[in-house]
Design a protein around this motif. Structure first.
Motif, PDB file in Angstrom:
ATOM      1  N   MET A   1     -46.227  42.626 -15.928  1.00  6.90           N
ATOM      2  CA  MET A   1     -47.130  43.444 -14.792  1.00  6.90           C
ATOM      3  C   MET A   1     -48.071  42.311 -14.265  1.00  6.90           C
ATOM      4  O   MET A   1     -48.116  42.249 -13.165  1.00  6.90           O
ATOM      5  CB  MET A   1     -47.663  44.652 -15.486  1.00  6.90           C
ATOM      6  CG  MET A   1     -46.651  45.746 -15.509  1.00  6.90           C
ATOM      7  SD  MET A   1     -46.359  46.378 -14.040  1.00  6.90           S
ATOM      8  CE  MET A   1     -47.659  47.397 -13.719  1.00  6.90           C
ATOM      9  N   ALA A   2     -48.825  41.561 -15.245  1.00  6.87           N
ATOM     10  CA  ALA A   2     -49.952  40.678 -14.889  1.00  6.87           C
ATOM     11  C   ALA A   2     -49.443  39.771 -13.785  1.00  6.87           C
ATOM     12  O   ALA A   2     -49.879  39.344 -12.901  1.00  6.87           O
ATOM     13  CB  ALA A   2     -50.607  40.216 -15.897  1.00  6.87           C
ATOM     14  N   THR A   3     -47.952  39.390 -14.320  1.00 14.83           N
ATOM     15  CA  THR A   3     -47.449  38.262 -13.506  1.00 14.83           C
ATOM     16  C   THR A   3     -47.263  38.526 -12.087  1.00 14.83           C
ATOM     17  O   THR A   3     -47.375  37.922 -11.056  1.00 14.83           O
ATOM     18  CB  THR A   3     -46.237  37.785 -14.122  1.00 14.83           C
ATOM     19  OG1 THR A   3     -46.555  37.701 -15.642  1.00 14.83           O
ATOM     20  CG2 THR A   3     -45.666  36.494 -13.714  1.00 14.83           C
ATOM     21  N   THR A   4     -46.839  39.870 -12.068  1.00 16.91           N
ATOM     22  CA  THR A   4     -46.240  40.578 -10.754  1.00 16.91           C
ATOM     23  C   THR A   4     -47.622  40.561  -9.776  1.00 16.91           C
ATOM     24  O   THR A   4     -47.528  39.892  -8.832  1.00 16.91           O
ATOM     25  CB  THR A   4     -45.797  41.756 -10.945  1.00 16.91           C
ATOM     26  OG1 THR A   4     -45.397  42.115 -12.300  1.00 16.91           O
ATOM     27  CG2 THR A   4     -44.515  41.922  -9.857  1.00 16.91           C
ATOM     28  N   PHE A  24     -56.787  33.972 -19.798  1.00 18.90           N
ATOM     29  CA  PHE A  24     -56.867  33.761 -21.045  1.00 18.90           C
ATOM     30  C   PHE A  24     -55.996  34.399 -21.851  1.00 18.90           C
ATOM     31  O   PHE A  24     -55.897  34.573 -23.119  1.00 18.90           O
ATOM     32  CB  PHE A  24     -58.395  34.382 -21.623  1.00 18.90           C
ATOM     33  CG  PHE A  24     -59.530  33.582 -20.927  1.00 18.90           C
ATOM     34  CD1 PHE A  24     -59.857  32.375 -21.612  1.00 18.90           C
ATOM     35  CD2 PHE A  24     -60.250  33.919 -20.171  1.00 18.90           C
ATOM     36  CE1 PHE A  24     -60.987  31.720 -21.184  1.00 18.90           C
ATOM     37  CE2 PHE A  24     -61.455  33.249 -19.565  1.00 18.90           C
ATOM     38  CZ  PHE A  24     -61.557  31.970 -20.385  1.00 18.90           C
ATOM     39  N   THR A  25     -54.773  35.213 -20.988  1.00 20.01           N
ATOM     40  CA  THR A  25     -53.500  35.622 -21.611  1.00 20.01           C
ATOM     41  C   THR A  25     -52.682  34.423 -21.613  1.00 20.01           C
ATOM     42  O   THR A  25     -52.688  33.554 -20.825  1.00 20.01           O
ATOM     43  CB  THR A  25     -53.063  36.789 -20.975  1.00 20.01           C
ATOM     44  OG1 THR A  25     -52.830  36.438 -19.833  1.00 20.01           O
ATOM     45  CG2 THR A  25     -54.162  37.806 -20.970  1.00 20.01           C
ATOM     46  N   PRO A  26     -51.633  34.309 -22.548  1.00 25.25           N
ATOM     47  CA  PRO A  26     -50.685  33.383 -22.497  1.00 25.25           C
ATOM     48  C   PRO A  26     -49.805  32.980 -21.191  1.00 25.25           C
ATOM     49  O   PRO A  26     -49.775  31.837 -20.570  1.00 25.25           O
ATOM     50  CB  PRO A  26     -49.748  33.449 -23.666  1.00 25.25           C
ATOM     51  CG  PRO A  26     -50.453  34.453 -24.592  1.00 25.25           C
ATOM     52  CD  PRO A  26     -51.470  35.367 -23.815  1.00 25.25           C
ATOM     53  N   THR A  27     -49.590  34.170 -20.708  1.00 22.46           N
ATOM     54  CA  THR A  27     -48.769  34.188 -19.329  1.00 22.46           C
ATOM     55  C   THR A  27     -49.731  33.855 -18.388  1.00 22.46           C
ATOM     56  O   THR A  27     -49.284  32.898 -17.520  1.00 22.46           O
ATOM     57  CB  THR A  27     -48.168  35.616 -19.088  1.00 22.46           C
ATOM     58  OG1 THR A  27     -48.220  36.616 -20.114  1.00 22.46           O
ATOM     59  CG2 THR A  27     -46.967  35.754 -18.235  1.00 22.46           C
ATOM     60  N   ASP A  32     -50.918  30.791 -13.842  1.00 23.53           N
ATOM     61  CA  ASP A  32     -52.059  30.662 -12.853  1.00 23.53           C
ATOM     62  C   ASP A  32     -52.840  29.317 -13.275  1.00 23.53           C
ATOM     63  O   ASP A  32     -53.273  28.715 -12.315  1.00 23.53           O
ATOM     64  CB  ASP A  32     -53.230  31.708 -13.283  1.00 23.53           C
ATOM     65  CG  ASP A  32     -53.035  33.013 -12.332  1.00 23.53           C
ATOM     66  OD1 ASP A  32     -52.104  33.010 -11.676  1.00 23.53           O
ATOM     67  OD2 ASP A  32     -54.184  33.696 -12.060  1.00 23.53           O
ATOM     68  N   VAL A  33     -52.932  29.004 -14.446  1.00 25.18           N
ATOM     69  CA  VAL A  33     -53.912  27.658 -14.646  1.00 25.18           C
ATOM     70  C   VAL A  33     -52.774  26.649 -14.846  1.00 25.18           C
ATOM     71  O   VAL A  33     -53.037  25.611 -13.823  1.00 25.18           O
ATOM     72  CB  VAL A  33     -54.339  27.591 -16.139  1.00 25.18           C
ATOM     73  CG1 VAL A  33     -55.292  26.538 -16.384  1.00 25.18           C
ATOM     74  CG2 VAL A  33     -55.454  28.985 -15.975  1.00 25.18           C
ATOM     75  N   LEU A  34     -51.988  26.676 -15.464  1.00 25.82           N
ATOM     76  CA  LEU A  34     -51.234  25.291 -15.649  1.00 25.82           C
ATOM     77  C   LEU A  34     -50.141  25.169 -14.111  1.00 25.82           C
ATOM     78  O   LEU A  34     -50.170  23.991 -13.618  1.00 25.82           O
ATOM     79  CB  LEU A  34     -50.180  25.255 -16.770  1.00 25.82           C
ATOM     80  CG  LEU A  34     -50.719  25.283 -18.042  1.00 25.82           C
ATOM     81  CD1 LEU A  34     -50.032  25.034 -19.183  1.00 25.82           C
ATOM     82  CD2 LEU A  34     -51.519  23.869 -18.278  1.00 25.82           C
TER      83      LEU A  34
END
Lengths: 364, 438
Positions: A1-4, A24-27, A32-34
């Motif tokens: 959901m968050a990715t979407t 701060f979540t793995p996904t 977002d960061v990497l």
């Protein structure tokens, strides 16, 4: 959901606090960061993941190597604190060291860790070298790791030498005077080499300043560069189980450092006095073998007055060159110590000679 | 590949041999230059040419002169012996002032022609009163008044052709050698028999504290600062000091002691009864290191030798002795504690050592004051030393406590580290179990 949710957001749309928490979540961290902000591709991440898989049992040598990195970082950390109170001037250096040790809260501990850290670092580097040679880990395609490793050994010794002068006490002053006199063995260029090392005819303020600059700027930078170069050819990364073992090694090493710093604090000695030569001038233990080679070379005076010093230095240069060339001289492709009798005999003899020379110099 | 290796080895070999050759040629070049320099220094003197040809003793004079202070300063043969060395034909003919070998009675004035000439000696910044001093000495009086050629003259202490400056360690008159030079005559029983002098001075001096220092047997004491024969008897005006002169002679070095001696009752007694002199308590040639033991006992040089055992002055001496010894004991006790802190845990005790030095300085100030025999003056310093040792004791205790606290902190830290290691080992074990299950 968050990715979407993050995908739905326009590229320049502000994140808001909710978006920051999402990092701060793995996904969120991966997407977002990497991927988006640091531009690290999926392909590279996959490769890194593959490398994390255990391929072979990790060697003891690797643990020693990583522990050296930890000690180096400890040296940088404690060195940074020492620099806050240390002024590299002849008038202040000795008083500063005493101030750090006696007045600054836990200054004795910081200085003790820095002092013992240098000894432990050189010990571990020598052990690492011994183990690497024993296991034949310098052989193709690891030649670069060996070369950078030998350079790191000499950088560690250079750290020891430059740092030795900084407390500006009698022992350090005269030991550095003796060491910087060694280049005089070379005809014609010897004097210039000495001038470069000392910044003048004698060990003085100029020497202290340039040793300090080397110790805190040039050597850390070079060491970092060669550490990266040393680790690049090594494709094995630490898996969680190895990380735990490594953490244990680090904790053990840290325990040793604080124990030594507390039970045998870094010595202060007397202030450097250029007009009073101590009875016996001895370098640190890791230079004693070199000092002994020079002392033994004194017996070569029957060849002429030029011989002892020059040949003593030449012998050491030859040893250094041989050390660098080991991966190229040894053409036996086998790594098993049992299949390399000549190399192992050479290694054993070298270490026995090193220990013997050190002991001879110690009790001379 | 093999060729490449061969080439590399050849290049390295050429480089190394070049280095060696450069070093050898460098050393040879230095040798040659120094030889040339030496050659240039030598001049042509006819005396030297003939005397060298005469060989043996006469040639040895030339060599000795060349190495002497005169030879090095271009004071050539005619400066002492006269004559004209410019030609082989007329070195000794009349009118050239040729002297040859002077008799022993003539030597002092022979040397004084230059050495008493202020205008000449100014350039060397040397004294010119040797002859006048010599004339006042026992030696000089014997020579000039009694015409006794056996007494010491210039050449006996300074040499003949091989004269060196007194600062030259090879000189007979050097500070470290002069006692043996004097003893050459003064320790010879047959030689001293006509003069009725004792011959044990050198043996006594060698046993003395001064003698031990001059021979380098006492650590931390500078041999060049202790007196030898000429320092007490004068170098050229040599004679024993008179009764009233002794304290002045000793006071030349022991200034503080002399100052306090002048303030005390012993000086009054010396003025009235010619006693006690320095040598009555400390001996003269065999001066031992003075300890507070001199305050007790009846034997010679001890207080009880002159004072009754229960007399007021004797008891005052005992009290002074105890005050000094008590302070010294405390200093030694604290010093041991400080050194143990320095040696075992390796703590910084520099400040503590400075305080010990301060306490010791107080004792050093108290000892000369014992010569004033004013008890309060002495105890003022010993009390100050005791206060300092008390402070030191406190500091040492604090440092010990601090070290124990550090050890407790270390123990706590090691417990935490040990716990973490156990926890990690447990975690690792769990991971291994998981791997095995998989």
């Amino acid at each position: 959901m968050a990715t979407t949710a993050s995908n739905k957001r326009k590229p320049n749309e502000p994140l808001g606090l909710k978006g920051l928490l999402h990092w701060f979540t793995p996904t969120g961290f991966r997407e977002d960061v990497l991927k988006k902000r640091l531009n690290i591709s999926e392909n590279l991440l996959q490769k890194f993941k593959q490398n994390l898989q255990p391929k072979k049992k990790i060697r003891l040598s690797a643990y020693i190597g990583w522990t050296i990195v930890f000690v180096f970082l400890m040296e940088c950390f404690t060195g940074m604190f020492l620099m806050m109170y240390y002024h590299p001037t002849v008038a202040e250096a000795f008083a500063n060291v005493r101030y750090i040790t006696n007045i600054i809260p836990y200054g004795w501990l910081i200085r003790g860790i820095h002092f013992w850290g240098s000894h432990i670092m050189i010990t571990l580097v020598l052990l690492h070298l011994f183990h690497t040679f024993f296991k034949g880990a310098y052989k193709a395609p690891r030649e670069m790791a060996w070369l950078s490793g030998v350079i790191l050994l000499f950088l560690s010794l250079a750290f020891g030498l430059t740092g030795y002068l900084l407390p500006w006490n009698q022992i350090s002053f005269w030991a550095v005077t003796v060491v910087t006199e060694v280049p005089m063995a070379f005809p014609y260029i010897g004097h210039y080499l000495k001038l470069i090392a000392r910044g003048g005819e004698n060990v003085s303020q100029v020497t202290l300043t340039r040793f300090f600059a080397m110790h805190v700027m040039a050597l850390p930078a070079l060491t970092t560069f060669f550490l990266v170069l040393h680790f690049l050819p090594i494709k094995k990364y630490l898996i969680p189980k190895d990380l735990i073992t490594y953490a244990i090694a680090i904790l053990f090493c840290f325990g040793c450092l604080i124990s030594l710093a507390t039970l045998s604090p870094a010595p202060i000695h007397d202030k450097a006095d250029p007009f009073h030569t101590p009875d016996k001038v001895k370098a640190e233990w890791y230079f004693l073998a070199c000092q002994e080679i020079l002392a033994l070379a004194e017996h070569l005076d029957f060849l002429g007055s030029w011989a002892p010093k020059l040949l003593g230095v030449i012998i050491q240069i030859v040893i250094i060159i041989l050390l660098f060339l080991i991966p190229f001289i040894d053409r036996n492709s086998a790594r098993n110590p049992k299949k390399r009798p000549i190399a192992i005999t050479f290694l054993s003899l070298s270490y026995v000679a090193f220990i013997l020379l050190t002991l001879m110099a110690k009790f001379r | 590949m093999k060729r490449y290796w061969k080439k590399t080895i050849i290049v390295i070999a050429i480089f190394l041999s070049a280095l060696v050759l450069l070093q050898i040629t460098g050393a040879e070049a230095t040798k040659e230059t120094s030889k040339k320099k030496r050659k240039r220094k030598k001049g042509k003197v006819t005396c030297i040419i003939c005397h060298n040809q005469l060989g043996k003793e006469k040639a040895a004079w030339v060599k000795q002169w060349q190495e002497s202070v005169h030879g090095k300063n271009d004071v050539t043969c005619p400066a002492c012996h006269g004559g004209d060395p410019s030609s082989f034909n007329k070195p000794k003919i009349e009118g050239t002032g040729y002297i040859g070998k002077p008799s022993r009675l003539e030597v002092p004035e022979f040397c004084a022609r230059c050495h008493s000439n202020t205008n000449w000696m100014r350039q060397y910044n040397k004294r010119t009163d040797q002859l006048s001093q010599y004339k006042t000495s026992k030696h000089g009086k014997g020579l000039f008044q009694k015409k006794d050629a056996q007494v010491a003259i210039c050449i006996d202490c300074h040499g003949k052709h091989d004269i060196s400056g007194i600062s030259d360690p090879s000189s007979l008159a050097h500070h470290k050698s002069i006692a043996e030079t004097c003893a050459g005559c003064h320790a010879d029983e047959d030689y001293m028999l006509p003069y009725g002098l004792v011959t044990n001075q050198l043996a006594a001096y060698n046993n003395s504290y001064h003698g031990m220092i001059i021979k380098g047997k006492v650590d931390g004491k500078n041999p060049s600062l202790v007196p030898s024969c000429p320092d007490c008897h004068s170098p050229h005006g040599a004679k024993p000091p008179e009764v009233a002169e002794v304290h002045n002679v000793c006071g030349n070095c022991h200034m503080q002691t002399e100052k306090y001696f002048h303030q005390g009752e012993h000086k009054t007694a010396l003025d009235e009864q010619n006693q006690p002199r320095c040598i009555d308590c400390h001996d003269y040639h065999e001066i031992r290191y003075p300890t507070s033991e001199l305050f007790v006992g009846e034997s010679i040089y001890h207080c009880g030798f002159c004072h009754l055992m229960n007399s007021k002055p004797y008891l005052k001496g005992i009290r002074i002795k105890e005050a000094i010894e008590n302070a010294e004991r405390e200093i030694v006790k604290v010093e041991k504690m400080v050194l143990s802190l320095q040696e075992a845990p390796g703590l910084d005790v520099m400040d503590l050592k400075e305080t010990i030095q301060k306490a010791r300085r107080n004792i050093l100030e108290a000892i000369p004051k014992t010569h004033s025999l004013i008890e309060e003056d002495v105890t003022k310093h010993t009390d100050r030393a005791l206060v300092l040792t008390g402070e030191l004791q406190q500091k040492v205790d604090n440092m010990k406590k601090e070290f124990v606290t550090r050890k407790k902190g270390l123990f706590a830290a090691l417990m935490v580290i040990g716990f973490l290691i156990c926890f990690l080992l447990y975690k690792r074990w769990l991971l291994e179990l998981k791997e095995e299950e998989m």
